[in-house]
Enzyme design. Structure first.
Site, PDB file in Angstrom:
ATOM      1  N   GLU A 127      31.073  24.630  38.264  1.00 59.21           N
ATOM      2  CA  GLU A 127      30.933  23.737  39.416  1.00 59.21           C
ATOM      3  C   GLU A 127      29.981  24.268  40.475  1.00 59.21           C
ATOM      4  O   GLU A 127      29.916  23.729  41.589  1.00 59.21           O
ATOM      5  CB  GLU A 127      32.304  23.442  40.032  1.00 59.21           C
ATOM      6  CG  GLU A 127      33.154  24.644  40.281  1.00 59.21           C
ATOM      7  CD  GLU A 127      34.590  24.271  40.638  1.00 59.21           C
ATOM      8  OE1 GLU A 127      34.841  23.119  41.018  1.00 59.21           O
ATOM      9  OE2 GLU A 127      35.463  25.156  40.533  1.00 59.21           O
ATOM     10  N   HIS A 170      38.134  14.332  48.594  1.00 55.56           N
ATOM     11  CA  HIS A 170      39.335  14.554  47.792  1.00 55.56           C
ATOM     12  C   HIS A 170      40.390  13.478  48.017  1.00 55.56           C
ATOM     13  O   HIS A 170      41.178  13.177  47.113  1.00 55.56           O
ATOM     14  CB  HIS A 170      39.912  15.938  48.104  1.00 55.56           C
ATOM     15  CG  HIS A 170      40.775  16.472  47.014  1.00 55.56           C
ATOM     16  ND1 HIS A 170      40.285  16.802  45.767  1.00 55.56           N
ATOM     17  CD2 HIS A 170      42.105  16.697  46.946  1.00 55.56           C
ATOM     18  CE1 HIS A 170      41.271  17.228  45.004  1.00 55.56           C
ATOM     19  NE2 HIS A 170      42.388  17.167  45.692  1.00 55.56           N
ATOM     20  N   CYS A 196      35.419  17.027  33.789  1.00 53.86           N
ATOM     21  CA  CYS A 196      36.589  16.474  34.465  1.00 53.86           C
ATOM     22  C   CYS A 196      36.280  15.933  35.857  1.00 53.86           C
ATOM     23  O   CYS A 196      37.190  15.611  36.611  1.00 53.86           O
ATOM     24  CB  CYS A 196      37.690  17.536  34.575  1.00 53.86           C
ATOM     25  SG  CYS A 196      37.222  18.962  35.568  1.00 53.86           S
ATOM     26  N   ASP A 254      31.999  19.082  42.705  1.00 52.33           N
ATOM     27  CA  ASP A 254      31.475  20.230  43.432  1.00 52.33           C
ATOM     28  C   ASP A 254      30.089  20.629  42.930  1.00 52.33           C
ATOM     29  O   ASP A 254      29.251  21.100  43.706  1.00 52.33           O
ATOM     30  CB  ASP A 254      32.431  21.422  43.314  1.00 52.33           C
ATOM     31  CG  ASP A 254      33.586  21.322  44.313  1.00 52.33           C
ATOM     32  OD1 ASP A 254      33.542  20.426  45.176  1.00 52.33           O
ATOM     33  OD2 ASP A 254      34.526  22.121  44.213  1.00 52.33           O
TER      34      ASP A 254
END
Length: 601
Positions: free
Chosen positions: A460, A215, A531, A484
């Site tokens: 995800e 992240h 996304c 994910d």
């Protein structure tokens, strides 16, 4: 009760292991955020730490807090040992000796035993206990006649500094007072650290730990900060103020570059700037393929001040607003009004374009300590209490967010997105919570959009993808989160250096799950957006369009390059190549087919 006294933990900064100042020290790592930054070093590992000193009322709770910090410190050192294996044989051997000593100290040495004893007997808080024990050990070492043994106090200081940083969460420091263009150098940079970086002040960063898809990487790309992670041996070789070059394209860090080296990187940086300026000319050009297929390009936002960049690159909406920024770097939870103001400003700032706000997705690598009372340590955070699971368990968190979003929807098009959904029952529970909030706001005559915001879900997990046809009946749209989805499909944590090489979005299983999700959405007549990080990589653009996607959301700096790729594509050609790719069973062959196709255009 706490006393009002404080004293500095005089834990000196770790001195450089270099015997003398050398120029052009080059290090290699993972270039995770493109760009080149040149500037003075700001070393997060160094400096004095202000440590509070007070009497604790719950000794067992304080012992548990210290134990948690010690275990986290062990985890950090073990990660460094993995990194050490990539160095030359001699350097790896030397560093392993050092790190092994640190592990032994953290596992039950005089330092740890002494701190625990002080907490019990003196009821001293853990940070102050570490400082007091370090001072006593340092005094004992200084009286030793054996110079070798006396020198080992430096190891104790380093371990003590690590413990204090983890106890005080010193990594979550504000980057204030920096020289503009400063390069942040650290052992590890967390997402919360990155959230505090102002691109107008911070030029880029490099760290010893971190992976290509964690992240922190995502946030670096969103902020447009050049970054190199996984740079073994870097921290101990850099002093504050050293000139640093961070090459996020090639994954290189240069310490104390010569004038000739700086000139070479400046030429490359200028070439990158020229390339970016050329792409900026596409700002108002619609993303349309050669055969007139219109593609919607939106931006992912991590932080509010990225909004200006999203408008600058011509984003047609915010495909993913991560609401975690409201919870990071603070001890208290954000109120409904605070969240409403933040969402409202972004909705209004997009000037009529849609804004998709994701409910809280905290857990794993995105832990916000303002939620500490709601999240207990998990053996495997990625599979534990996170995302929608946390929101449904702590309904107040969910209802507060939903209320803020509903209020903001009166100021522009807002869509609500739910993370880590696996079943229709989870969607139903959120809808029930939303109905409750709507009734409350209606009674108070609070303005909301009419109709109410659309409710979508993240795809995800493999379970969500395989059940996409049934999930589509309970929501208004899908958003595929490939980060994910890849991790859960391949059981490989993208932030774990030991298995990061297994994280492969081109694995046939991942691609099949994407295709299943797209087809389920299309059959149900609901929009499907993607996304994840794949959306922002032009290398994957043809494949994603070929799989049926017509809506992509990405970090703003990537949007012009993806648009340029779309303008040169034919949708029919992309679909034919995607069909060929879906017949393959080897990700290496798939990668070759993608690269060959991209080379043809």
């Amino acid at each position: 009760m706490k006393t009002k006294t404080k004293r500095e933990a005089r834990i000196p900064s770790v001195p450089s292991l270099a015997l003398s100042v050398r120029e052009d020290l080059k290090y290699s790592g993972l270039g995770v955020s493109a760009g080149i930054a040149i500037g003075p070093a700001h070393v997060m590992e160094q400096g004095l730490i202000d440590v509070p000193e007070y009497i604790v009322t719950d000794v067992e709770e304080e012992l548990a807090r210290f134990d948690k910090a010690a275990k986290f410190s062990i985890k950090q050192v073990e990660k460094l040992r993995v990194k050490a294996s990539t160095l030359s044989e001699a350097a790896a051997e030397e560093l392993n000796y050092l790190l092994e000593a640190h592990l032994q100290m953290l596992a039950g040495s005089r330092l740890v035993r002494g701190v625990e004893k002080r907490i019990r007997s003196e009821k001293l808080n853990a940070e102050a206990a570490v400082q007091a024990e370090l001072s006593e050990i340092a005094h004992a070492f200084s009286e030793m006649e054996d110079s070798y043994l006396a020198s080992k106090i430096q190891d104790v200081r380093e371990v003590s500094a690590r413990l204090v940083r983890n106890l005080t969460k010193a990594g979550y420091q504000a980057f204030s007072g920096l020289v503009p263009g400063s390069i942040i150098i650290a052992e590890e940079i967390t997402p919360a650290d990155t959230a505090l970086m102002d691109p107008n002040i911070v030029g880029g960063f490099a760290s010893a730990l971190g992976g290509a898809e964690d992240h922190t990487t995502i946030m670096a790309r969103s902020l447009g900060l050049p970054a190199v992670l996984g740079v073994s041996g870097l921290v101990n070789q850099v002093r504050p103020g050293d000139m640093i070059v961070v090459d996020g394209v090639r994954g290189t860090v240069v310490v104390n570059p010569t004038e000739a080296t700086i000139a070479r990187f400046e030429r490359r940086r200028e070439a990158l700037f020229r390339r970016q300026r050329q792409l900026e000319r596409l700002r108002s050009v619609p993303a349309t393929t050669r055969d007139d297929m219109r593609i919607l390009l939106q931006c992912n936002l991590e932080l509010p001040y990225e909004l200006a960049l999203a408008r600058q690159v011509g984003a047609e909406g915010v495909g993913l607003l991560r609401s975690e920024f409201l919870y990071m770097n603070r001890d208290t939870l954000p109120s409904e009004d605070e969240q409403f103001v933040a969402f409202k400003e972004i909705v209004e700032g997009m000037e009529g374009h849609p804004v998709t706000v994701r409910t809280l997705d905290v857990g794993s690598d995105k832990l916000a300590y303002s939620l500490g009372e709601h999240i207990s340590p998990s053996t495997n955070p990625a599979l534990g209490l996170r995302a929608i699971r946390l929101s449904l368990k702590v309904r107040k968190l969910l209802e507060t967010q939903l209320a803020a979003m509903l209020r903001a929807s009166a100021h522009g098009e807002l869509r609500i997105l739910l993370p880590m959904i696996n079943s229709a029952s989870e969607i139903k529970r959120v809808q029930e919570a939303m109905d409750k909030v709507v009734r409350r706001l209606t009674r108070k005559r609070v303005a909301m959009s009419n109709p109410l915001p659309k409710l979508g879900i993240m795809i995800e997990t493999p379970g969500a993808a395989l059940a996409a046809d049934s999930l589509a009946k309970s929501c208004d749209y899908f958003s595929i989160g490939t980060n994910d989805l890849t991790m859960y499909t391949l059981a490989a944590d993208r932030g774990d250096e030991q298995v990061a090489h297994l994280y492969d979005p081109l694995h046939p299983a991942v691609l099949r799950l994407i295709k299943i999700s797209v087809e389920a959405g299309r059959s149900a007549g609901i929009p499907v957006n993607l996304c994840g990080e794949m959306a922002g990589d032009p290398r994957f653009t043809a494949l994603l369009l070929g799989l049926g996607l017509r809506d992509l959301s990405m970090a703003a700096p990537n949007l012009p390059r993806v648009k340029q790729r779309i303008l040169g594509l034919g949708i029919n050609d992309a679909e034919k190549r995607a069909e060929q790719i879906m017949e393959q069973t080897d990700s290496g062959v798939i990668a070759t087919l993608i690269d060959d196709f991209n080379a043809l255009d």
